[in-house]
Motif scaffolding. Structure first.
Motif, PDB file in Angstrom:
ATOM      1  N   GLY A  65      20.498  52.721  36.904  1.00  0.00           N
ATOM      2  CA  GLY A  65      20.849  51.857  35.787  1.00  0.00           C
ATOM      3  C   GLY A  65      22.192  51.176  35.978  1.00  0.00           C
ATOM      4  O   GLY A  65      22.969  51.539  36.860  1.00  0.00           O
ATOM      5  N   PRO A  66      22.490  50.171  35.143  1.00  0.00           N
ATOM      6  CA  PRO A  66      23.759  49.437  35.250  1.00  0.00           C
ATOM      7  C   PRO A  66      24.979  50.325  35.103  1.00  0.00           C
ATOM      8  O   PRO A  66      26.000  50.089  35.749  1.00  0.00           O
ATOM      9  N   GLY A  67      24.911  51.349  34.245  1.00  0.00           N
ATOM     10  CA  GLY A  67      26.065  52.227  34.054  1.00  0.00           C
ATOM     11  C   GLY A  67      26.462  52.944  35.326  1.00  0.00           C
ATOM     12  O   GLY A  67      27.648  53.055  35.659  1.00  0.00           O
ATOM     13  N   LEU A  68      25.468  53.428  36.072  1.00  0.00           N
ATOM     14  CA  LEU A  68      25.752  54.113  37.326  1.00  0.00           C
ATOM     15  C   LEU A  68      26.299  53.133  38.353  1.00  0.00           C
ATOM     16  O   LEU A  68      27.225  53.463  39.103  1.00  0.00           O
ATOM     17  N   ARG A  69      25.745  51.914  38.383  1.00  0.00           N
ATOM     18  CA  ARG A  69      26.261  50.921  39.323  1.00  0.00           C
ATOM     19  C   ARG A  69      27.732  50.612  39.038  1.00  0.00           C
ATOM     20  O   ARG A  69      28.537  50.455  39.961  1.00  0.00           O
ATOM     21  N   HIS A  70      28.090  50.530  37.753  1.00  0.00           N
ATOM     22  CA  HIS A  70      29.483  50.273  37.393  1.00  0.00           C
ATOM     23  C   HIS A  70      30.374  51.419  37.867  1.00  0.00           C
ATOM     24  O   HIS A  70      31.451  51.183  38.440  1.00  0.00           O
ATOM     25  N   PHE A  71      29.939  52.653  37.638  1.00  0.00           N
ATOM     26  CA  PHE A  71      30.727  53.802  38.076  1.00  0.00           C
ATOM     27  C   PHE A  71      30.909  53.778  39.596  1.00  0.00           C
ATOM     28  O   PHE A  71      32.006  54.048  40.102  1.00  0.00           O
TER      29      PHE A  71
END
Length: 290
Positions: free
Chosen positions: A235-241
């Motif tokens: 998901g986008p949240g993991l990509r941001h992290f």
């Protein structure tokens, strides 16, 4: 590669945006690809422009090599790390350099916040403590408040075969985060990297664990850390992290290319190519279907 400069190239940002769009829709992979030939064609071109990194040599024995070997050959929803791009952290030559550079500004800030809370990360070598942490991890997965990450009957017993375990604890000794990392030569993989509870302290614990883990792996001679999940399942949240702690998308290049897969793959590629032709573009779909 891109992670060493601290800059995200435009084509890498577009690859991340493509995967955000892909994971944000409910259609099946073939339906999405066939329905968006222009988007797929542009993403394929961007993936081909990612920096190339030689894939790990996993011909050796041991649990770490076996795990990495499985990861490199694994397909999920038709996606393979060798064909979609992979999130890889390039480690510096010295443990003390893990937090150095403008690209690590967020990581440094989060590490300081974790330390102000009294959090600390340490290796876990005692078999009994590992068993207890494994049970705690299973309970956390079964109780996760977000249904996307909840697992009704988790089984991570394979973690006990790997030698590198790290737990992040608060000032009272309560375990907040667990990381388990198989290692093979100069490569490591994030087999398990999850919080064991939920809150602001746990969020900071993820960053502290990332920095501590990177420094510890550098000290053992590891130069690359691989996220084993294909980008199409994240998901986008993991990509941001990942971006905040230094991971970048790369193309894993094998020394010898594998033989073409069976008819099913060729049919899928052909169907996507026909869909692209109908839209007036030329599409090479192998990068996504593998």
């Amino acid at each position: 590669m891109g992670g060493s400069t601290g800059r995200t190239a435009p084509h890498e940002a577009r690859v991340a945006a493509f995967w955000d769009r892909y994971t944000g829709q409910a259609r099946s992979a073939p339906a999405f690809l066939a329905g968006h030939p222009l988007v797929v064609a542009r993403a394929a071109a961007d993936v081909r422009r990612l920096p190339e990194v030689a894939a790990p040599d996993v011909r050796g024995a041991g649990a770490g090599a076996a795990y990495l070997r499985d990861v490199l050959h694994r397909r999920r929803h038709g996606l393979s790390l060798r064909t979609t791009g992979a999130a890889v952290l390039e480690l510096p030559g010295r443990p003390g350099d893990v937090l150095v550079g403008s690209s690590r500004a967020t990581l440094r800030r989060k590490v300081r916040a974790a330390e102000r809370r009294g959090l600390a990360c340490r290796p876990v070598t005692d078999p009994g403590e590992r068993e207890a942490l494994l049970a705690r991890a299973h309970a956390a997965e079964a109780e996760h408040p977000d249904p996307r990450y909840r697992v009704s009957a988790p089984d991570n017993s394979d973690l006990l075969a790997f030698g590198h375990w790290y737990v992040t604890e608060d000032a009272d000794g309560r375990a907040l985060h667990l990381a388990v990392v198989p290692v093979a030569g100069e490569w490591a993989a994030l087999r398990y990297f999850r919080t064991l509870s939920w809150g602001e302290a746990e969020s900071d614990a993820r960053y502290l664990a990332s920095a501590h883990l990177a420094a510890a792996l550098v000290a053992t001679g590891v130069r690359h850390v691989l996220d084993p999940e294909p980008p199409g399942t994240q998901g986008p949240g993991l990509r941001h992290f990942q971006r905040m702690v230094g991971y970048r998308y790369v193309r894993l290049v094998a020394a010898a290319q594998e033989a073409a897969s069976p008819v099913r793959r060729r049919v899928a590629v052909g169907a996507l190519s026909l869909a692209a032709a109908a839209a007036g573009v030329s599409l090479e779909a192998e990068w996504l279907l593998g």
